[in-house]
Design an enzyme around this catalytic site. Sequence first.
Site, PDB file in Angstrom:
ATOM      1  N   CYS A 157     -11.042   9.361   6.665  1.00 20.28           N
ATOM      2  CA  CYS A 157     -11.059   8.484   7.845  1.00 20.28           C
ATOM      3  C   CYS A 157     -12.130   8.760   8.892  1.00 20.28           C
ATOM      4  CB  CYS A 157      -9.686   8.494   8.489  1.00 20.28           C
ATOM      5  SG  CYS A 157      -8.467   7.769   7.385  1.00 20.28           S
TER       6      CYS A 157
ATOM      7  N   LYS B  80      -7.280   3.129  17.971  1.00 20.32           N
ATOM      8  CA  LYS B  80      -7.229   3.933  16.726  1.00 20.32           C
ATOM      9  C   LYS B  80      -8.625   4.450  16.376  1.00 20.32           C
ATOM     10  CE  LYS B  80      -6.341   5.834  12.984  1.00 20.32           C
ATOM     11  NZ  LYS B  80      -5.667   7.095  12.857  1.00 20.32           N
ATOM     12  N   LEU B  81      -9.605   3.553  16.366  1.00 18.59           N
ATOM     13  CA  LEU B  81     -10.978   3.985  16.047  1.00 18.59           C
ATOM     14  C   LEU B  81     -11.460   4.987  17.092  1.00 18.59           C
ATOM     15  CD1 LEU B  81     -12.978   0.778  15.037  1.00 18.59           C
ATOM     16  CD2 LEU B  81     -11.986   2.513  13.566  1.00 18.59           C
TER      17      LEU B  81
ATOM     18  N   GLY C 273       0.843  -1.203   0.000  1.00 18.00           N
ATOM     19  CA  GLY C 273       0.000   0.000   0.000  1.00 18.00           C
ATOM     20  C   GLY C 273       0.873   1.246   0.000  1.00 18.00           C
TER      21      GLY C 273
ATOM     22  N   GLU D  43      -1.774   3.999  12.608  1.00 15.98           N
ATOM     23  CA  GLU D  43      -1.091   5.253  12.257  1.00 15.98           C
ATOM     24  C   GLU D  43      -1.951   6.442  12.694  1.00 15.98           C
ATOM     25  OE1 GLU D  43       2.036   5.799  11.222  1.00 15.98           O
ATOM     26  OE2 GLU D  43       1.286   7.762  11.803  1.00 15.98           O
ATOM     27  N   PHE D  44      -1.309   7.426  13.326  1.00 20.81           N
ATOM     28  CA  PHE D  44      -2.051   8.598  13.832  1.00 20.81           C
ATOM     29  C   PHE D  44      -1.730   9.878  13.074  1.00 20.81           C
ATOM     30  CE2 PHE D  44      -1.963   5.618  17.419  1.00 20.81           C
ATOM     31  CZ  PHE D  44      -3.317   5.566  17.735  1.00 20.81           C
TER      32      PHE D  44
HETATM   33  P1  NAD Z   1      -4.835   5.093   0.012  1.00 21.76           P
HETATM   34  O1  NAD Z   1      -6.058   4.754  -0.732  1.00 21.76           O
HETATM   35  O2  NAD Z   1      -4.155   6.403  -0.211  1.00 21.76           O
HETATM   36  O3  NAD Z   1      -3.715   3.968  -0.257  1.00 21.76           O
HETATM   37  C1  NAD Z   1      -3.977   2.599  -0.216  1.00 21.76           C
HETATM   38  C2  NAD Z   1      -3.143   1.912  -1.312  1.00 21.76           C
HETATM   39  O4  NAD Z   1      -3.277   0.495  -1.175  1.00 21.76           O
HETATM   40  C3  NAD Z   1      -3.589   2.247  -2.744  1.00 21.76           C
HETATM   41  O5  NAD Z   1      -2.518   2.824  -3.461  1.00 21.76           O
HETATM   42  C4  NAD Z   1      -4.015   0.887  -3.330  1.00 21.76           C
HETATM   43  O6  NAD Z   1      -3.695   0.743  -4.708  1.00 21.76           O
HETATM   44  C5  NAD Z   1      -3.214  -0.070  -2.484  1.00 21.76           C
HETATM   45  N1  NAD Z   1      -3.748  -1.434  -2.464  1.00 21.76           N
HETATM   46  C6  NAD Z   1      -5.037  -1.825  -2.265  1.00 21.76           C
HETATM   47  N2  NAD Z   1      -5.112  -3.169  -2.302  1.00 21.76           N
HETATM   48  C7  NAD Z   1      -3.863  -3.620  -2.544  1.00 21.76           C
HETATM   49  C8  NAD Z   1      -3.303  -4.929  -2.680  1.00 21.76           C
HETATM   50  N3  NAD Z   1      -4.062  -6.031  -2.568  1.00 21.76           N
HETATM   51  N4  NAD Z   1      -1.987  -5.030  -2.944  1.00 21.76           N
HETATM   52  C9  NAD Z   1      -1.211  -3.927  -3.054  1.00 21.76           C
HETATM   53  N5  NAD Z   1      -1.679  -2.676  -2.915  1.00 21.76           N
HETATM   54  C10 NAD Z   1      -2.992  -2.527  -2.658  1.00 21.76           C
HETATM   55  O7  NAD Z   1      -5.197   4.898   1.543  1.00 21.76           O
HETATM   56  P2  NAD Z   1      -4.535   5.660   2.792  1.00 21.76           P
HETATM   57  O8  NAD Z   1      -5.150   6.985   2.952  1.00 21.76           O
HETATM   58  O9  NAD Z   1      -3.063   5.506   2.715  1.00 21.76           O
HETATM   59  O10 NAD Z   1      -5.085   4.762   3.999  1.00 21.76           O
HETATM   60  C11 NAD Z   1      -4.610   3.459   4.220  1.00 21.76           C
HETATM   61  C12 NAD Z   1      -5.090   2.986   5.580  1.00 21.76           C
HETATM   62  O11 NAD Z   1      -4.526   3.812   6.600  1.00 21.76           O
HETATM   63  C13 NAD Z   1      -6.605   3.051   5.792  1.00 21.76           C
HETATM   64  O12 NAD Z   1      -6.997   1.971   6.605  1.00 21.76           O
HETATM   65  C14 NAD Z   1      -6.799   4.363   6.546  1.00 21.76           C
HETATM   66  O13 NAD Z   1      -7.952   4.349   7.354  1.00 21.76           O
HETATM   67  C15 NAD Z   1      -5.559   4.402   7.412  1.00 21.76           C
HETATM   68  N6  NAD Z   1      -5.112   5.754   7.802  1.00 21.76           N
HETATM   69  C16 NAD Z   1      -5.111   6.771   6.891  1.00 21.76           C
HETATM   70  C17 NAD Z   1      -4.640   8.032   7.252  1.00 21.76           C
HETATM   71  C18 NAD Z   1      -4.633   9.189   6.288  1.00 21.76           C
HETATM   72  O14 NAD Z   1      -4.305  10.284   6.716  1.00 21.76           O
HETATM   73  N7  NAD Z   1      -4.961   9.010   5.026  1.00 21.76           N
HETATM   74  C19 NAD Z   1      -4.129   8.229   8.544  1.00 21.76           C
HETATM   75  C20 NAD Z   1      -4.128   7.154   9.442  1.00 21.76           C
HETATM   76  C21 NAD Z   1      -4.614   5.918   9.055  1.00 21.76           C
HETATM   77  C1  UGA Z   2      -7.316  12.537  11.175  1.00 24.13           C
HETATM   78  C2  UGA Z   2      -6.662  12.496  12.556  1.00 24.13           C
HETATM   79  O1  UGA Z   2      -6.372  13.829  12.986  1.00 24.13           O
HETATM   80  C3  UGA Z   2      -5.379  11.673  12.514  1.00 24.13           C
HETATM   81  O2  UGA Z   2      -4.847  11.556  13.824  1.00 24.13           O
HETATM   82  C4  UGA Z   2      -5.699  10.290  11.968  1.00 24.13           C
HETATM   83  O3  UGA Z   2      -4.517   9.518  11.867  1.00 24.13           O
HETATM   84  C5  UGA Z   2      -6.343  10.424  10.604  1.00 24.13           C
HETATM   85  O4  UGA Z   2      -7.544  11.219  10.723  1.00 24.13           O
HETATM   86  C6  UGA Z   2      -6.773   9.124  10.017  1.00 24.13           C
HETATM   87  O5  UGA Z   2      -7.013   8.168  10.703  1.00 24.13           O
HETATM   88  O6  UGA Z   2      -6.876   9.159   8.806  1.00 24.13           O
HETATM   89  P1  UGA Z   2      -6.911  13.890   8.915  1.00 24.13           P
HETATM   90  O7  UGA Z   2      -8.259  13.374   8.565  1.00 24.13           O
HETATM   91  O8  UGA Z   2      -5.806  13.706   7.953  1.00 24.13           O
HETATM   92  O9  UGA Z   2      -6.424  13.206  10.296  1.00 24.13           O
HETATM   93  O10 UGA Z   2      -6.990  15.450   9.238  1.00 24.13           O
HETATM   94  P2  UGA Z   2      -7.512  16.317  10.498  1.00 24.13           P
HETATM   95  O11 UGA Z   2      -6.528  17.364  10.756  1.00 24.13           O
HETATM   96  O12 UGA Z   2      -7.891  15.456  11.635  1.00 24.13           O
HETATM   97  O13 UGA Z   2      -8.813  16.998   9.893  1.00 24.13           O
HETATM   98  C7  UGA Z   2      -9.991  16.261   9.617  1.00 24.13           C
HETATM   99  C8  UGA Z   2     -11.121  17.212   9.263  1.00 24.13           C
HETATM  100  O14 UGA Z   2     -11.553  17.928  10.421  1.00 24.13           O
HETATM  101  C9  UGA Z   2     -10.725  18.284   8.235  1.00 24.13           C
HETATM  102  O15 UGA Z   2     -11.768  18.462   7.321  1.00 24.13           O
HETATM  103  C10 UGA Z   2     -10.525  19.522   9.097  1.00 24.13           C
HETATM  104  O16 UGA Z   2     -10.711  20.710   8.389  1.00 24.13           O
HETATM  105  C11 UGA Z   2     -11.591  19.311  10.156  1.00 24.13           C
HETATM  106  N1  UGA Z   2     -11.313  20.042  11.417  1.00 24.13           N
HETATM  107  C12 UGA Z   2     -10.218  19.748  12.160  1.00 24.13           C
HETATM  108  C13 UGA Z   2     -12.217  21.008  11.848  1.00 24.13           C
HETATM  109  O17 UGA Z   2     -13.231  21.277  11.200  1.00 24.13           O
HETATM  110  N2  UGA Z   2     -11.962  21.666  13.022  1.00 24.13           N
HETATM  111  C14 UGA Z   2     -10.871  21.389  13.784  1.00 24.13           C
HETATM  112  O18 UGA Z   2     -10.710  22.019  14.858  1.00 24.13           O
HETATM  113  C15 UGA Z   2      -9.978  20.418  13.343  1.00 24.13           C
END
Ligand code: NAD
Ligand code: UGA
Length: 465
Positions: A277, A221-222, A10, A162-163
């Site tokens: 998320c 995380k959730l 990923g 991941e946070f």
């Molecule tokens: P994303 O969609 O940006 O990336 C996921 C990648 O996985 C894609 O590029 C996809 O092609 C690849 N993939 C899917 N199935 C696959 C497979 N079978 N083999 C190889 N590659 C494969 O997603 P993301 O935003 O990076 O999120 C990934 C996870 O992390 C999610 O569970 C999300 O909830 C969590 N997370 C995201 C964030 C964030 O800020 N985006 C922060 C914390 C946690």
């Molecule tokens: C959020 C969490 O902050 C991360 O810790 C977590 O890892 C991540 O989700 C995840 O699991 O994907 P992210 O969604 O990237 O991160 O960005 P945030 O900064 O949390 O903002 C989320 C949304 O809330 C944005 O639309 C932002 O504009 C809004 N927000 C944030 C508000 O409207 N008010 C605030 O005070 C803060």
Amino acid sequence: MQIRNICCIGAGYVGGPTMAVIALKCPDIKVTVVDINQDRIDAWNGPLHQLPIYEPGLKEVVAAARGRNLFFSTDIDGAIDCSEMIFMAVNTPTKTEGEGAGMAADLRYFEACAKQIAKVAKTDKIVVEKSTLPVRTAEKIKEILYKHGKVDVHFEILSNPEFLAEGTAIQDLFKSDRVLIGGDPSPSGQMALKALVEIYDQWIPREKILTTNVWSSELAKLASNAMLAQRISSINSLSALCEKTGADIDELSKAIGMDHRIGPHFLKASVGFGGSCFQKDILNLVYLCRHYGLEEVAQYWHQVIKINDYQKSRFAQKIIDAFEGNVQGKNIAILGWAFKKDTDDSRESAAIYVAVKLLESGFNLKIYDPKVQKNTILNDIKNLIDTRNPSSLVKDWVNKLQVKNSVEKAIENTVSIAVLTEWDEFKEIDLSKSSKVFDGRNVVSNSNSQYTYSIGKSVESSSSK
Ligand code: NAD
Ligand code: UGA
């Protein structure tokens, strides 16, 4: 046990930045990030100014480690085979069909990875859950690994959620509030856990590396995302009350946040939270609560999502009402499409919902965002219209919107402006020619238009600022 080779499946918003930072901080470990998406891998291997995701500070980290001990590839089997530790960072979106559709996490990509690891692995592997997952997923993954794996290969599963937040991912990874690692209490589980602790120990102070059992780690995380989103819905619910009473939401946030038991963060009122998320993870939590028969708990968390939907819809309705519904064919500039500033990500952005409601009411839109691509904007709108109303009234929506490449071009010939992302460049826009301004982020500082609506402020006080 010392880890020499890591593979991450990923290469998205999580896999790319987290592995780039591990590679930077652990030069003795070879880190290979793999993905099925060839275009994404090509972009990771391409010019630094065109990496597949925009994240401040990312290109410098990639520049330092790429080709040294950081590699991007589509050879998933090869990378699994050579690695002692495999991170799974694939997407876990909300299910769109089958049992739990619209709520539960769709684990098909995650399970496909587990199957692939099982089939390829010829030696023992530590498998790390990096994606956000329902609590007790590790149980299911173990089942898949042992069902499809070779008899003499041992798998140890760790949870390491991941946070990071987008827009600040690199600084979050450099200086994490905590790193959470959940492992099995067995001796082999504790050995695997120690191996991962030693990796983070290269740059994260030991007291910030928290080790727990697997279920606490998965659920934490959730729960963290739910608590953060809950604060935003709480302040957004109060923004509606401020508008009715003459209280000012920014003053309220400051007054509440100065109590150290509450704290000042995540109290910024907005047009609603977006991102890939918060919504998905809370819906997943709601689904889990229902699964365990905890209906009251499910309803409690569901309300966080409902307030968010209300806030997006309320903002769009304010705009329509300001024109007394007489909006047919009127041009409005939409400034900002990303779900927050400093990212090119627009997944679940409030802008999509506001824009579609404005199109449905009859407005023409002129959209500008500094980082989100035109095609992404068009796809976001198309997808929402398709899922909501296949035989929609806004069939000819493509002719009713233009995507512009500057603020100036977007606001030209418009009757009003709606600010939907808090990009720094929007703070000083020249609003002298706009009759109505709708500030969904409370960032516009020099509004001298006749009418300004800001979230959580009465229109009289907003307009006279
Ligand atoms: P994303 O969609 O940006 O990336 C996921 C990648 O996985 C894609 O590029 C996809 O092609 C690849 N993939 C899917 N199935 C696959 C497979 N079978 N083999 C190889 N590659 C494969 O997603 P993301 O935003 O990076 O999120 C990934 C996870 O992390 C999610 O569970 C999300 O909830 C969590 N997370 C995201 C964030 C964030 O800020 N985006 C922060 C914390 C946690
Ligand atoms: C959020 C969490 O902050 C991360 O810790 C977590 O890892 C991540 O989700 C995840 O699991 O994907 P992210 O969604 O990237 O991160 O960005 P945030 O900064 O949390 O903002 C989320 C949304 O809330 C944005 O639309 C932002 O504009 C809004 N927000 C944030 C508000 O409207 N008010 C605030 O005070 C803060």
